[in-house]
Design a protein around this motif. Structure first.
Motif, mmCIF file in Angstrom:
data_model
loop_
_atom_site.group_PDB
_atom_site.id
_atom_site.type_symbol
_atom_site.label_atom_id
_atom_site.label_comp_id
_atom_site.label_asym_id
_atom_site.label_seq_id
_atom_site.Cartn_x
_atom_site.Cartn_y
_atom_site.Cartn_z
ATOM 1 N N ALA A 77 30.277 -4.099 3.486
ATOM 2 C CA ALA A 77 29.736 -5.395 3.895
ATOM 3 C C ALA A 77 29.739 -6.416 2.765
ATOM 4 O O ALA A 77 29.512 -7.609 3.013
ATOM 5 C CB ALA A 77 28.328 -5.214 4.446
ATOM 6 N N ARG A 78 30.011 -5.989 1.547
ATOM 7 C CA ARG A 78 30.141 -6.952 0.449
ATOM 8 C C ARG A 78 31.365 -7.849 0.635
ATOM 9 O O ARG A 78 31.393 -8.983 0.147
ATOM 10 C CB ARG A 78 30.249 -6.206 -0.880
ATOM 11 N N ASP A 79 32.391 -7.329 1.320
ATOM 12 C CA ASP A 79 33.656 -8.054 1.440
ATOM 13 C C ASP A 79 34.113 -8.279 2.873
ATOM 14 O O ASP A 79 35.078 -9.024 3.088
ATOM 15 C CB ASP A 79 34.769 -7.285 0.704
ATOM 16 N N TYR A 80 33.456 -7.661 3.848
ATOM 17 C CA TYR A 80 33.928 -7.712 5.227
ATOM 18 C C TYR A 80 32.762 -7.916 6.184
ATOM 19 O O TYR A 80 31.600 -7.646 5.850
ATOM 20 C CB TYR A 80 34.616 -6.395 5.615
ATOM 21 N N ARG A 81 33.109 -8.379 7.403
ATOM 22 C CA ARG A 81 32.147 -8.234 8.493
ATOM 23 C C ARG A 81 32.391 -6.862 9.091
ATOM 24 O O ARG A 81 33.454 -6.597 9.663
ATOM 25 C CB ARG A 81 32.323 -9.313 9.565
ATOM 26 N N VAL A 82 31.434 -6.007 8.971
ATOM 27 C CA VAL A 82 31.556 -4.626 9.420
ATOM 28 C C VAL A 82 30.963 -4.523 10.820
ATOM 29 O O VAL A 82 29.807 -4.908 11.056
ATOM 30 C CB VAL A 82 30.834 -3.663 8.459
ATOM 31 N N VAL A 83 31.763 -4.017 11.756
ATOM 32 C CA VAL A 83 31.364 -3.908 13.155
ATOM 33 C C VAL A 83 31.431 -2.437 13.548
ATOM 34 O O VAL A 83 32.498 -1.823 13.508
ATOM 35 C CB VAL A 83 32.281 -4.748 14.070
ATOM 36 N N MET A 84 30.285 -1.873 13.907
ATOM 37 C CA MET A 84 30.199 -0.448 14.221
ATOM 38 C C MET A 84 29.801 -0.259 15.683
ATOM 39 O O MET A 84 28.927 -0.966 16.182
ATOM 40 C CB MET A 84 29.156 0.226 13.317
ATOM 41 N N PHE A 85 30.431 0.686 16.334
ATOM 42 C CA PHE A 85 30.130 0.995 17.721
ATOM 43 C C PHE A 85 29.738 2.459 17.860
ATOM 44 O O PHE A 85 30.338 3.336 17.218
ATOM 45 C CB PHE A 85 31.353 0.767 18.618
ATOM 46 N N ASP A 86 28.763 2.738 18.733
ATOM 47 C CA ASP A 86 28.583 4.102 19.224
ATOM 48 C C ASP A 86 29.630 4.340 20.306
ATOM 49 O O ASP A 86 29.818 3.494 21.195
ATOM 50 C CB ASP A 86 27.185 4.289 19.838
ATOM 51 N N ARG A 87 30.309 5.488 20.231
ATOM 52 C CA ARG A 87 31.290 5.808 21.263
ATOM 53 C C ARG A 87 30.587 6.240 22.557
ATOM 54 O O ARG A 87 29.404 6.614 22.530
ATOM 55 C CB ARG A 87 32.245 6.895 20.766
ATOM 56 N N PRO A 88 31.281 6.228 23.693
ATOM 57 C CA PRO A 88 30.642 6.511 24.981
ATOM 58 C C PRO A 88 29.906 7.850 25.024
ATOM 59 O O PRO A 88 30.444 8.883 24.626
ATOM 60 C CB PRO A 88 31.822 6.510 25.964
ATOM 61 N N GLY A 89 28.668 7.792 25.483
ATOM 62 C CA GLY A 89 27.853 8.995 25.627
ATOM 63 C C GLY A 89 27.126 9.401 24.367
ATOM 64 O O GLY A 89 26.302 10.321 24.407
ATOM 65 N N LEU A 90 27.405 8.743 23.255
ATOM 66 C CA LEU A 90 26.802 9.097 21.974
ATOM 67 C C LEU A 90 25.997 7.922 21.432
ATOM 68 O O LEU A 90 26.281 6.762 21.751
ATOM 69 C CB LEU A 90 27.881 9.517 20.973
ATOM 70 N N GLY A 91 25.001 8.239 20.614
ATOM 71 C CA GLY A 91 24.135 7.176 20.123
ATOM 72 C C GLY A 91 23.490 6.441 21.286
ATOM 73 O O GLY A 91 22.883 7.054 22.161
ATOM 74 N N TRP A 92 23.694 5.120 21.328
ATOM 75 C CA TRP A 92 23.077 4.298 22.360
ATOM 76 C C TRP A 92 24.092 3.636 23.280
ATOM 77 O O TRP A 92 23.784 2.640 23.935
ATOM 78 C CB TRP A 92 22.172 3.257 21.706
ATOM 79 N N THR A 93 25.298 4.183 23.336
ATOM 80 C CA THR A 93 26.306 3.697 24.281
ATOM 81 C C THR A 93 26.346 4.597 25.508
ATOM 82 O O THR A 93 26.367 5.825 25.383
ATOM 83 C CB THR A 93 27.695 3.639 23.620
ATOM 84 N N ASP A 94 26.368 3.990 26.677
ATOM 85 C CA ASP A 94 26.433 4.745 27.927
ATOM 86 C C ASP A 94 27.787 5.436 28.091
ATOM 87 O O ASP A 94 28.786 5.043 27.481
ATOM 88 C CB ASP A 94 26.265 3.804 29.130
ATOM 89 N N ARG A 95 27.810 6.419 28.949
ATOM 90 C CA ARG A 95 29.067 6.960 29.433
ATOM 91 C C ARG A 95 29.683 5.978 30.431
ATOM 92 O O ARG A 95 29.000 5.153 31.029
ATOM 93 C CB ARG A 95 28.867 8.319 30.095
ATOM 94 N N LEU A 96 30.998 6.078 30.593
ATOM 95 C CA LEU A 96 31.670 5.229 31.559
ATOM 96 C C LEU A 96 31.288 5.625 32.983
ATOM 97 O O LEU A 96 30.897 6.780 33.231
ATOM 98 C CB LEU A 96 33.180 5.327 31.369
#
Length: 322
Positions: A77-96
């Motif tokens: 993040a010192r040099d970039y905009r860092v964009v992180m995703f939870d993949r489907p079914g993991l973390g806080w992302t729903d399953r399709l």
């Protein structure tokens, strides 16, 4: 007979109640670190930090964005905009839609996962990103590039899955990924798997390096022990290989920059099965082999991992030479 049935029903109720209680506790202790966006009715957890060219980070199996936020995302993040995703079914992302349920064996392919996360990326304004995939996230990163080669800046593979492997992945994925396993075994595992098992699993993932102090507490491992997350993870891994076979045949068509970072001590995603062939399949791909490093290069070798992202960004014209 009535007694046996009654005892069986009582056991099922206890298992489901305990699994629910552990899930509720995990969600209280590890809430979303970012925001949840709606993608055609599917909730996707996205976390951003920093400013600059976009770098998308895709976590591996049994993971979530907390793997990145332990230390690596802050470095980037010192040099970039860092964009992180939870993949489907993991973390806080729903399953399709249509993929969830205790007896269901429908799963999210790498292409479907990439398509969902690309729509989420559009919502938060991601532009020609360097897409970084670790482990299972690697094959999703490759699917991202194959789906949208014209709007993907570059791909960086960190111990990433890329090519077909011989043999099976083990009975646990086969059983848990099945309908009966998802319906019967998963609730028991969710209810009763001890914390010590989770800790030992984390240590084996980092081997031969030790897991960093505080990592197990930070990463939110109890989130993956939720029933639907256990099923999603097992199904996505268990049914992955045919997709890798088809995808790998398309790698020579890619013309974008690809940087590959892989430890020669990685026994989970072996170097000679995945990274070395990939370095020959994609024109201009650059392979960096890390001597003595296992499956977690962004933790064990963060300087070399970040340097590969810098090279990819420069090769894509997203960053000027230093």
């Amino acid at each position: 007979m009535i007694v046996v049935v009654s005892l069986g029903l009582a056991f099922v109720l206890v298992v489901q109640w305990r699994a629910f209680q552990r899930e509720a506790q995990a969600q209280r202790e590890y809430p979303p670190q970012g925001r949840v966006v709606d993608v055609d009715g599917t909730r996707v957890h996205v976390l951003t930090m920093g400013s600059g060219p976009d770098v998308v980070l895709l976590h591996g199996a049994s993971g979530n964005v907390r793997d990145w936020t332990f230390s690596f995302a802050e470095r980037l993040a010192r040099d970039y905009r860092v964009v992180m995703f939870d993949r489907p079914g993991l973390g806080w992302t729903d399953r399709l839609p249509g993929k969830s349920g205790p007896w269901n064996t429908r799963y999210e392919s790498p292409g479907e996962q990439a398509a969902l996360l690309q729509k989420a990326a559009d919502i938060v304004g991601v532009d020609r990103p360097v897409v970084v995939g670790h482990s299972f996230g690697g094959i999703v990163a490759m699917a991202w590039a194959l789906n949208r080669p014209e709007t993907t800046g570059a791909v960086v593979m960190l111990a990433g899955v890329a090519n077909p492997w011989p043999g099976s992945l083990g009975w646990n994925y086969t059983v848990v990924g099945s309908g009966p396993g998802g319906g019967l075994l998963v609730p028991v595992a969710s209810a009763f798997v001890p914390g010590g098992y989770v800790d030992s699993s984390i240590e084996s993932i980092f081997a031969p390096q030790p897991a960093p102090d505080g990592y197990a507490q930070h990463v939110g491992a109890p989130l993956v022990l939720r029933r639907e997350s256990l099923r999603a993870n097992a199904q996505q891994v268990n049914y992955l290989r045919p997709h890798v076979v088809k995808m790998s045949a398309r790698y020579p068509d890619l013309t974008l920059p690809v940087e590959i970072v892989h430890g020669d001590a990685d026994t989970i995603v072996p170097l000679d099965i995945h990274a070395r062939p990939l370095s020959q399949q994609v024109p201009g791909a650059v392979l960096t082999v890390l001597e003595g490093i296992g499956h977690m290069p962004h933790h064990a070798a963060p300087e070399q991992s970040a340097a590969a992202i810098d090279r990819a960004a420069r090769r894509a014209g997203l960053r000027k030479g230093d």
